[in-house]
Scaffold this motif. Structure first.
Motif, PDB file in Angstrom:
ATOM      1  N   LYS A  35       0.839  -1.188   0.000  1.00 18.59           N
ATOM      2  CA  LYS A  35       0.000   0.000   0.000  1.00 18.59           C
ATOM      3  C   LYS A  35       0.874   1.237   0.000  1.00 18.59           C
ATOM      4  O   LYS A  35       1.828   1.330   0.747  1.00 18.59           O
ATOM      5  CB  LYS A  35      -0.928   0.007   1.207  1.00 18.59           C
ATOM      6  CG  LYS A  35      -1.964  -1.076   1.139  1.00 18.59           C
ATOM      7  CD  LYS A  35      -2.960  -0.941   2.258  1.00 18.59           C
ATOM      8  CE  LYS A  35      -3.959  -2.063   2.189  1.00 18.59           C
ATOM      9  NZ  LYS A  35      -4.935  -1.982   3.247  1.00 18.59           N
ATOM     10  N   LYS A  36       0.499   2.168  -0.836  1.00 17.63           N
ATOM     11  CA  LYS A  36       1.251   3.418  -0.934  1.00 17.63           C
ATOM     12  C   LYS A  36       0.635   4.468  -0.025  1.00 17.63           C
ATOM     13  O   LYS A  36      -0.569   4.550   0.126  1.00 17.63           O
ATOM     14  CB  LYS A  36       1.241   3.912  -2.370  1.00 17.63           C
ATOM     15  CG  LYS A  36       1.889   2.926  -3.309  1.00 17.63           C
ATOM     16  CD  LYS A  36       2.717   3.615  -4.304  1.00 17.63           C
ATOM     17  CE  LYS A  36       3.417   2.536  -5.114  1.00 17.63           C
ATOM     18  NZ  LYS A  36       4.245   3.058  -6.097  1.00 17.63           N
TER      19      LYS A  36
ATOM     20  N   SER B 179      -0.338   8.244   0.748  1.00 23.01           N
ATOM     21  CA  SER B 179      -0.901   9.273  -0.112  1.00 23.01           C
ATOM     22  C   SER B 179       0.112  10.336  -0.522  1.00 23.01           C
ATOM     23  O   SER B 179       0.927  10.776   0.264  1.00 23.01           O
ATOM     24  CB  SER B 179      -2.068   9.951   0.603  1.00 23.01           C
ATOM     25  OG  SER B 179      -2.574  11.002  -0.182  1.00 23.01           O
ATOM     26  N   ASN B 180      -0.009  10.761  -1.768  1.00 23.38           N
ATOM     27  CA  ASN B 180       0.780  11.879  -2.270  1.00 23.38           C
ATOM     28  C   ASN B 180      -0.060  13.156  -2.273  1.00 23.38           C
ATOM     29  O   ASN B 180       0.374  14.184  -2.737  1.00 23.38           O
ATOM     30  CB  ASN B 180       1.306  11.582  -3.679  1.00 23.38           C
ATOM     31  CG  ASN B 180       0.189  11.305  -4.677  1.00 23.38           C
ATOM     32  OD1 ASN B 180      -0.917  10.923  -4.313  1.00 23.38           O
ATOM     33  ND2 ASN B 180       0.480  11.467  -5.950  1.00 23.38           N
TER      34      ASN B 180
ATOM     35  N   TYR C 175     -10.331   7.480   3.527  1.00 23.35           N
ATOM     36  CA  TYR C 175      -9.063   6.752   3.603  1.00 23.35           C
ATOM     37  C   TYR C 175      -8.480   7.003   4.982  1.00 23.35           C
ATOM     38  O   TYR C 175      -9.088   7.706   5.805  1.00 23.35           O
ATOM     39  CB  TYR C 175      -8.113   7.164   2.479  1.00 23.35           C
ATOM     40  CG  TYR C 175      -7.540   8.571   2.570  1.00 23.35           C
ATOM     41  CD1 TYR C 175      -6.166   8.762   2.709  1.00 23.35           C
ATOM     42  CD2 TYR C 175      -8.332   9.707   2.499  1.00 23.35           C
ATOM     43  CE1 TYR C 175      -5.610  10.030   2.776  1.00 23.35           C
ATOM     44  CE2 TYR C 175      -7.789  10.982   2.562  1.00 23.35           C
ATOM     45  CZ  TYR C 175      -6.436  11.132   2.704  1.00 23.35           C
ATOM     46  OH  TYR C 175      -5.896  12.391   2.768  1.00 23.35           O
TER      47      TYR C 175
ATOM     48  N   PRO D 113      -5.290   8.543   6.326  1.00 19.68           N
ATOM     49  CA  PRO D 113      -4.004   9.236   6.266  1.00 19.68           C
ATOM     50  C   PRO D 113      -3.288   9.154   7.611  1.00 19.68           C
ATOM     51  O   PRO D 113      -3.901   8.849   8.641  1.00 19.68           O
ATOM     52  CB  PRO D 113      -4.395  10.677   5.939  1.00 19.68           C
ATOM     53  CG  PRO D 113      -5.772  10.817   6.496  1.00 19.68           C
ATOM     54  CD  PRO D 113      -6.416   9.472   6.295  1.00 19.68           C
TER      55      PRO D 113
ATOM     56  N   SER E 166      -7.401   1.879   3.079  1.00 15.19           N
ATOM     57  CA  SER E 166      -6.590   2.573   2.089  1.00 15.19           C
ATOM     58  C   SER E 166      -5.811   3.693   2.766  1.00 15.19           C
ATOM     59  O   SER E 166      -6.352   4.410   3.612  1.00 15.19           O
ATOM     60  CB  SER E 166      -7.490   3.158   0.997  1.00 15.19           C
ATOM     61  OG  SER E 166      -6.725   3.920   0.098  1.00 15.19           O
TER      62      SER E 166
ATOM     63  N   SER F  19      -4.419   6.002   0.845  1.00 16.95           N
ATOM     64  CA  SER F  19      -4.534   7.088  -0.125  1.00 16.95           C
ATOM     65  C   SER F  19      -6.001   7.362  -0.410  1.00 16.95           C
ATOM     66  O   SER F  19      -6.817   6.441  -0.417  1.00 16.95           O
ATOM     67  CB  SER F  19      -3.875   6.705  -1.451  1.00 16.95           C
ATOM     68  OG  SER F  19      -2.490   6.589  -1.302  1.00 16.95           O
TER      69      SER F  19
ATOM     70  N   GLU G 120      -1.973   5.168  -6.087  1.00 21.62           N
ATOM     71  CA  GLU G 120      -1.946   6.598  -5.808  1.00 21.62           C
ATOM     72  C   GLU G 120      -3.166   7.296  -6.395  1.00 21.62           C
ATOM     73  O   GLU G 120      -3.866   6.767  -7.252  1.00 21.62           O
ATOM     74  CB  GLU G 120      -0.683   7.244  -6.393  1.00 21.62           C
ATOM     75  CG  GLU G 120       0.583   6.804  -5.731  1.00 21.62           C
ATOM     76  CD  GLU G 120       1.823   7.469  -6.314  1.00 21.62           C
ATOM     77  OE1 GLU G 120       2.877   7.359  -5.678  1.00 21.62           O
ATOM     78  OE2 GLU G 120       1.749   8.102  -7.399  1.00 21.62           O
ATOM     79  N   CYS G 121      -3.365   8.509  -5.928  1.00 22.88           N
ATOM     80  CA  CYS G 121      -4.430   9.382  -6.402  1.00 22.88           C
ATOM     81  C   CYS G 121      -3.771  10.613  -7.017  1.00 22.88           C
ATOM     82  O   CYS G 121      -2.765  11.101  -6.492  1.00 22.88           O
ATOM     83  CB  CYS G 121      -5.322   9.777  -5.222  1.00 22.88           C
ATOM     84  SG  CYS G 121      -6.739  10.790  -5.654  1.00 22.88           S
TER      85      CYS G 121
ATOM     86  N   GLU H 136      -7.150  14.945  -7.236  1.00 22.70           N
ATOM     87  CA  GLU H 136      -8.098  13.969  -6.669  1.00 22.70           C
ATOM     88  C   GLU H 136      -9.178  13.541  -7.654  1.00 22.70           C
ATOM     89  O   GLU H 136     -10.224  13.061  -7.268  1.00 22.70           O
ATOM     90  CB  GLU H 136      -8.710  14.494  -5.362  1.00 22.70           C
ATOM     91  CG  GLU H 136      -7.665  14.695  -4.278  1.00 22.70           C
ATOM     92  CD  GLU H 136      -8.247  15.077  -2.939  1.00 22.70           C
ATOM     93  OE1 GLU H 136      -9.224  14.423  -2.506  1.00 22.70           O
ATOM     94  OE2 GLU H 136      -7.723  16.018  -2.316  1.00 22.70           O
TER      95      GLU H 136
ATOM     96  N   SER I  24      -7.813   7.894  -9.274  1.00 19.02           N
ATOM     97  CA  SER I  24      -6.953   7.002  -8.517  1.00 19.02           C
ATOM     98  C   SER I  24      -6.736   5.777  -9.387  1.00 19.02           C
ATOM     99  O   SER I  24      -7.577   5.418 -10.206  1.00 19.02           O
ATOM    100  CB  SER I  24      -7.563   6.634  -7.160  1.00 19.02           C
ATOM    101  OG  SER I  24      -8.880   6.164  -7.297  1.00 19.02           O
TER     102      SER I  24
END
Length: 164
Positions: free
Chosen positions: A3-4, A6-7, A47, A49, A78, A80, A117-118, A122, A125
């Motif tokens: 799992k990444k 969030s950017n 999500y 964060p 999630s 992200s 990623e998103c 936004e 995704s």
């Protein structure tokens, strides 16, 4: 799948924070309710964060590592946000042998993101997935509930343009 994180910058509202604090307060005496609190937090924010994980850890008096461990272990969570448009590219066997990796690469190139990623706005995704049950249309990608099959990389920009 890893799992990444969030950017996209976290932008929770005071209303969301109050709602989460109320849920934590109602459950903090029972540590076995951690996962339920996390599910409700994800319902609030969409999500989990880092900022929300910290609120949960501190409020439930559990280590942040435990919250993060649960969030990364279970597929339902999630790290992200999800975009308005969820692009999913099938990497199951039938799709993969017919070139779905190139489709995924093109999607990521067009949107400037990696799987998991998103986009910064936004809107999109991107995820890679295993078989979606449309093997006869391989390679396949979906955008929300729309299914696109028998793709080549050059099809991707036109498909994504429909959602911009």
């Amino acid at each position: 799948m890893i799992k990444k994180i969030s950017n996209v910058p976290f932008n929770g509202t005071p209303e969301q924070e109050e709602k989460l604090k109320s849920i934590i307060e109602a459950n903090k005496s029972d540590k076995s309710r951690l996962m339920a609190v996390m599910q409700q937090a994800q319902d609030i924010y969409g999500y989990l964060p880092r900022e929300v994980q910290i609120m949960i850890a501190e409020g439930m008096d559990v280590p942040l590592e435990k919250v993060y461990g649960v969030a990364t272990f279970y597929a339902q969570f999630s790290l992200s946000p999800k975009g308005k448009y969820n692009v999913s590219v099938c990497l199951g066997t039938a799709c993969y042998v017919k070139g779905s990796q190139a489709i995924l690469d093109k999607v990521c190139e067009c949107l400037g993101v990696e799987p998991g990623e998103c986009s910064a706005d936004e809107r999109f995704s991107v995820v890679d997935c295993r078989c979606i049950g449309a093997c006869g249309l391989a390679p396949v990608m979906t955008v929300n509930d729309d299914v696109y099959g028998r793709l080549v990389p050059d099809d991707v920009p036109g498909i994504l343009a429909k959602y911009e």
